[in-house]
Design an enzyme around this catalytic site. Structure first.
Site, PDB file in Angstrom:
ATOM      1  N   GLY A   1      11.137  -8.930  -9.577  1.00 53.83           N
ATOM      2  CA  GLY A   1      10.834  -8.250 -10.820  1.00 53.83           C
ATOM      3  C   GLY A   1       9.703  -8.915 -11.579  1.00 53.83           C
ATOM      4  O   GLY A   1       8.654  -9.249 -11.001  1.00 53.83           O
TER       5      GLY A   1
ATOM      6  N   GLY B   1       8.883  -2.656  -5.938  1.00 53.97           N
ATOM      7  CA  GLY B   1       9.311  -3.401  -4.749  1.00 53.97           C
ATOM      8  C   GLY B   1       8.821  -2.767  -3.466  1.00 53.97           C
ATOM      9  O   GLY B   1       8.420  -3.470  -2.518  1.00 53.97           O
ATOM     10  N   ASP B   2       8.838  -1.432  -3.399  1.00 52.66           N
ATOM     11  CA  ASP B   2       8.351  -0.746  -2.201  1.00 52.66           C
ATOM     12  C   ASP B   2       6.851  -0.970  -2.020  1.00 52.66           C
ATOM     13  O   ASP B   2       6.369  -1.108  -0.890  1.00 52.66           O
ATOM     14  CB  ASP B   2       8.642   0.751  -2.299  1.00 52.66           C
TER      15      ASP B   2
ATOM     16  N   GLY C   1       7.918 -12.138 -10.247  1.00 49.78           N
ATOM     17  CA  GLY C   1       7.011 -12.178  -9.113  1.00 49.78           C
ATOM     18  C   GLY C   1       7.695 -11.946  -7.788  1.00 49.78           C
ATOM     19  O   GLY C   1       8.557 -11.076  -7.657  1.00 49.78           O
TER      20      GLY C   1
ATOM     21  N   SER D   1      11.613  -9.651  -3.686  1.00 48.69           N
ATOM     22  CA  SER D   1      11.005  -9.173  -4.921  1.00 48.69           C
ATOM     23  C   SER D   1      11.857  -9.639  -6.095  1.00 48.69           C
ATOM     24  O   SER D   1      13.078  -9.524  -6.087  1.00 48.69           O
ATOM     25  CB  SER D   1      10.871  -7.648  -4.904  1.00 48.69           C
TER      26      SER D   1
END
Length: 302
Positions: free
Chosen positions: A216, A245-246, A219, A214
């Site tokens: 941020g 991110g999760d 992308g 991930s």
């Protein structure tokens, strides 16, 4: 079914006050919010938000542990936590006059024998995919992750600290680091998309079959045994990046469980995260993992 294990969950308290913090003075908040926290817990919440089958487990205790179980029940997330005598940690974020202050507790001190109970719980549910996410509480080391991951005939998905990833004896089918965790695991300084690709490939060579990085606002990237795929973030009005991110990991794991391709898994990850950043807090009650798939662009970085 995807079983999530959060060894060190938290109740996340977010407080707002209209002025900056001052030592030695009692100040009143203008608002407060409590959420169940922890990588695995978040993944289960997102999976339920698009009606996927999941169970959340991990280590909980005390009044804060009770809150987490009741909160997840409100989100229709089935739980089967292992109990401990000490309370689950409370993490506090204070927003004060444009500044942010964070205080995270370490978590309860647990005996390593509690890993046996976690393994027994996982084996009882016999998931297709077992996701271990977040930090470890005092008393547990990376050996606990190895033991849990290798205790059943399931695919393993990891979202743990970069320093812990390199301590593992066993790899995993899926791993989702962010850029900070990638740097910690590989020693590569990430200042560009190419740097991220290099670090993700190095991590994959350590025994992690698929690396979903991930990035941020830039992308996400997916490194597989065959190729490296990059997808820029969608252009949306982001109001809160907590849980982004999760949600990416939840989307990708859902896609793989459905038998989708690597390309679809990355597109789904970006589609879900674009919806999550449009709302406040790490939770969501209704998500469509395929809603924006056609809007996601992919590049192959061979």
């Amino acid at each position: 079914m995807i079983l999530t294990i959060t060894p060190n969950p938290a109740v996340d308290q977010t407080v707002q006050i209209e002025e900056d913090l001052e030592a030695g003075r009692v100040q009143r908040s203008t608002g407060a919010q409590f959420d169940s926290g922890g990588n695995g817990i978040n993944v289960s919440q997102f999976l339920r938000a698009f009606d996927a089958e999941t169970v959340a487990t991990g280590i909980t205790g005390g009044f804060t542990g009770y809150f987490i179980e009741q909160d997840l029940a409100d989100y229709d997330v089935p739980t089967d936590f292992v109990g401990t005598d000490e309370p689950t940690r409370l993490n506090t974020t204070i927003h004060a006059a444009g500044n942010e202050y964070k205080l995270n507790q370490s978590g309860p001190d647990v005996d390593p024998s509690i890993v046996d109970d976690i393994i027994a719980t996982a084996q009882d549910h016999d998931p297709d995919v077992l996701n271990i996410g977040g930090s470890l509480p005092p008393g547990l080391s990376s050996d606990a992750v190895d033991r849990i991951a290798s205790a059943g005939d399931w695919e393993t998905a990891l979202d743990i600290h970069g320093e812990q990833l390199v301590e593992l004896d066993h790899g995993a089918e899926y791993v989702k680091p962010n850029e900070v965790e990638l740097e910690a695991a590989t020693g590569v300084d990430i200042d560009s998309i190419d740097d991220c690709a290099q670090a993700a490939r190095e991590l994959q060579s350590m025994g992690f079959e698929r690396v979903l990085a991930s990035m941020g606002s830039e992308g996400a990237m997916l490194v597989t045994p065959e190729e490296t795929l990059y997808a820029p973030a969608l252009d949306v009005d982001a109001v809160d990046t907590v849980g982004a991110g999760d949600s990416m990991f939840a989307g990708a794991l859902w896609a793989y469980e459905q038998g989708r391709s690597d390309e679809d898994a990355l597109k789904t990850a970006v589609s879900v995260s674009s919806q999550v950043v449009e709302v406040h807090g790490p939770s969501a009650r209704d998500l469509d993992p395929e809603a924006r798939i056609d809007d996601v662009r992919l590049w192959s970085m061979r």
